[in-house]
Design a protein around this motif. Structure first.
Motif, PDB file in Angstrom:
ATOM      1  N   ALA A 118      -2.432   5.530  11.276  1.00 43.19           N
ATOM      2  CA  ALA A 118      -3.094   4.661  11.592  1.00 43.19           C
ATOM      3  C   ALA A 118      -2.551   3.098  11.096  1.00 43.19           C
ATOM      4  N   ALA A 119      -1.735   3.011  10.107  1.00 46.82           N
ATOM      5  CA  ALA A 119      -1.023   2.084   9.641  1.00 46.82           C
ATOM      6  C   ALA A 119       0.139   1.676  10.607  1.00 46.82           C
ATOM      7  N   ARG A 120       0.555   2.404  11.360  1.00 44.68           N
ATOM      8  CA  ARG A 120       1.623   2.040  12.353  1.00 44.68           C
ATOM      9  C   ARG A 120       0.945   1.456  13.665  1.00 44.68           C
ATOM     10  N   TYR A 121      -0.338   1.966  14.045  1.00 44.63           N
ATOM     11  CA  TYR A 121      -0.641   1.437  15.136  1.00 44.63           C
ATOM     12  C   TYR A 121      -1.662   0.250  14.614  1.00 44.63           C
TER      13      TYR A 121
ATOM     14  N   GLY B   9      -8.073  12.838   4.569  1.00 47.83           N
ATOM     15  CA  GLY B   9      -7.188  13.112   3.161  1.00 47.83           C
ATOM     16  C   GLY B   9      -5.580  13.577   3.802  1.00 47.83           C
ATOM     17  N   ASN B  10      -5.452  13.428   5.035  1.00 43.60           N
ATOM     18  CA  ASN B  10      -4.292  13.856   5.484  1.00 43.60           C
ATOM     19  C   ASN B  10      -3.120  12.723   5.363  1.00 43.60           C
ATOM     20  N   PRO B  11      -2.122  12.701   4.596  1.00 46.72           N
ATOM     21  CA  PRO B  11      -1.307  11.412   4.347  1.00 46.72           C
ATOM     22  C   PRO B  11      -0.584  10.959   5.847  1.00 46.72           C
ATOM     23  N   ALA B  12      -0.202  11.999   6.825  1.00 42.75           N
ATOM     24  CA  ALA B  12       0.247  11.513   8.040  1.00 42.75           C
ATOM     25  C   ALA B  12      -0.754  10.836   8.853  1.00 42.75           C
ATOM     26  N   SER B  13      -1.935  11.130   8.812  1.00 39.49           N
ATOM     27  CA  SER B  13      -2.875  10.279   9.568  1.00 39.49           C
ATOM     28  C   SER B  13      -2.987   9.001   8.940  1.00 39.49           C
TER      29      SER B  13
ATOM     30  N   LEU C 255      -4.659  -4.778   5.905  1.00 36.59           N
ATOM     31  CA  LEU C 255      -5.841  -4.355   6.782  1.00 36.59           C
ATOM     32  C   LEU C 255      -7.221  -3.815   5.863  1.00 36.59           C
ATOM     33  N   PRO C 256      -8.337  -3.754   6.523  1.00 39.40           N
ATOM     34  CA  PRO C 256      -9.279  -3.197   5.718  1.00 39.40           C
ATOM     35  C   PRO C 256      -9.321  -1.705   5.533  1.00 39.40           C
ATOM     36  N   ILE C 257      -9.840  -1.385   4.214  1.00 35.58           N
ATOM     37  CA  ILE C 257      -9.980  -0.093   3.836  1.00 35.58           C
ATOM     38  C   ILE C 257     -11.466   0.202   3.441  1.00 35.58           C
ATOM     39  N   GLY C 258     -12.229   1.290   4.394  1.00 39.67           N
ATOM     40  CA  GLY C 258     -13.468   1.410   4.130  1.00 39.67           C
ATOM     41  C   GLY C 258     -13.530   2.954   3.419  1.00 39.67           C
ATOM     42  N   VAL C 259     -14.871   3.218   2.795  1.00 38.87           N
ATOM     43  CA  VAL C 259     -15.030   4.519   2.470  1.00 38.87           C
ATOM     44  C   VAL C 259     -16.471   4.980   3.228  1.00 38.87           C
TER      45      VAL C 259
ATOM     46  N   TYR D 191      -1.204   3.622   2.401  1.00 40.04           N
ATOM     47  CA  TYR D 191      -1.627   3.226   3.711  1.00 40.04           C
ATOM     48  C   TYR D 191      -1.312   1.458   3.399  1.00 40.04           C
ATOM     49  N   ARG D 192      -1.486   0.766   2.282  1.00 32.59           N
ATOM     50  CA  ARG D 192      -1.015  -0.536   2.054  1.00 32.59           C
ATOM     51  C   ARG D 192       0.639  -0.592   2.339  1.00 32.59           C
ATOM     52  N   ALA D 193       1.298   0.229   1.551  1.00 37.71           N
ATOM     53  CA  ALA D 193       2.661   0.336   1.863  1.00 37.71           C
ATOM     54  C   ALA D 193       3.057   0.564   3.267  1.00 37.71           C
ATOM     55  N   ALA D 194       2.261   1.473   4.153  1.00 36.63           N
ATOM     56  CA  ALA D 194       2.881   1.669   5.448  1.00 36.63           C
ATOM     57  C   ALA D 194       2.410   0.272   6.279  1.00 36.63           C
TER      58      ALA D 194
END
Length: 340
Positions: A187-190, A179-183, A225-229, A213-216
């Motif tokens: 993840a997107a940056r790498y 739930g941390n936006p910085a995290s 990139l994939p998003i999972g839950v 995440y999509r924007a980043a």
């Protein structure tokens, strides 16, 4: 893509505490085999270092599953990168990738359980720095080229090639985020895929993180990139049976977690609310499938991993849960998403 993650099996000891047993670890192999036979796409194992859930080396168990399967993807759920060595993590899962003919992946996390930090001599005061530096190193390792890296949390890597290489040329890697936006941005940056670990509350509240995440990833220059839950749950023949089977084990686990992690008291009323409106996917195949479809659609996700075995359930009950999830829930989800 639908997968199933084991929290690690537990039984009740004579003193009322949860005690992990060696046979439970062996039973995980049978559960992984059944996951493939039932048509699931992924089988994952979490890393734990406590008596109640003695699973410090999930990659070894996954290797045993790999030897008895041929299709299902295998990975961690999650690997606590902060208290491990990125080079060794990469080597272990690249080895699993070789054993499984390219079916390995890894989900990296900072760790909601902190037991591994004192065990391996890490200071919790360095919690954020450990993960940031080690994730950066892992990103370089994943390129499978000679690595030059230096930081403050481990020895420098002076232009060395790390082996083995993977079948696909880049180990599929996810970052688990609670739930941390910085995290999410990190993840997107790498260029890592995003696994949203949602264990409570309305999952729709995580939609903002999917959008972020999509924007980043777009800003970082990556293709989508994939998003999972990743959420807990239990499947049985009827809603009532699923709730009655799951509630005692959920209550026991949450009581233990309350002692260890300071969780608030969990009531049956809270449990029922989470089952109806929150992030507990407990019910019949129809009920669980309907809720998964709603969640992945809302969060723009392409994968859902059910976290099963979150408490001391009999092996036979867990096996039936896996069978129903693979043979009944998964086809319903796939069909409904195709129609939508």
């Amino acid at each position: 893509m639908l997968g199933i993650d084991s929290f690690g099996e537990m039984t009740l000891g004579s003193d009322g505490r949860l005690l992990g047993q060696p046979q439970n670890i062996r039973e995980l192999v049978a559960e992984g085999v059944l996951a493939e036979e039932s048509g699931l796409d992924f089988f994952g194992l979490g890393e734990h270092h406590i008596e109640e859930i003695p699973l410090p080396a999930p990659d070894l168990v996954l290797a045993a599953v790999a030897a008895r399967t041929s299709r299902i993807r295998l990975g961690s759920a999650v690997t606590v990168l902060s208290s491990d060595d990125p080079v060794r993590v990469f080597q272990r899962y690249a080895t699993l990738d070789a054993l499984s003919a390219g079916r390995a992946e890894v989900i990296l996390g900072r760790g909601s359980s902190k037991e591994s930090f004192p065990l391996f001599g890490f200071d919790l005061a360095d919690y954020d720095r450990l993960f940031e530096e080690k994730l950066e190193l892992f990103a370089r390792l994943r390129a499978e080229e000679p690595v030059t890296w230096s930081g403050t949390t481990r020895a420098a890597v002076p232009g060395l090639q790390v082996y083995p290489r993977t079948a696909g040329g880049a180990l599929p890697t996810w970052v688990g985020v609670g739930g941390n936006p910085a995290s999410v941005v990190r993840a997107a940056r790498y260029g890592f895929s995003l696994m949203l670990a949602i264990i409570g509350g309305n999952p729709a509240r995580f939609a903002r993180l999917s959008t972020l995440y999509r924007a980043a990833t777009d800003q970082a220059g990556f293709a989508p990139l994939p998003i999972g839950v990743h959420s807990p749950g239990h499947v049985a023949a009827t809603d009532e049976q699923a709730r009655e089977e799951y509630w005692p084990t959920y209550e026991t686990f949450m009581l233990e977690a309350r002692w260890q992690r300071g969780f608030p008291e969990i009531t049956r009323e809270y449990f029922e609310h989470e089952v109806e409106y929150g992030s507990l996917y407990v019910g019949s195949p129809d009920t669980v499938a309907r809720r998964i479809v709603r969640t992945v659609t809302t969060l723009d996700a392409s994968r859902f991993d059910l976290k099963y075995g979150m408490g001391p359930m009999p092996h036979a009950v867990l096996m039936e849960n896996i069978r129903l999830f693979g043979t009944e829930v998964a086809p319903r989800v796939r069909e409904q998403l195709k129609e939508g």
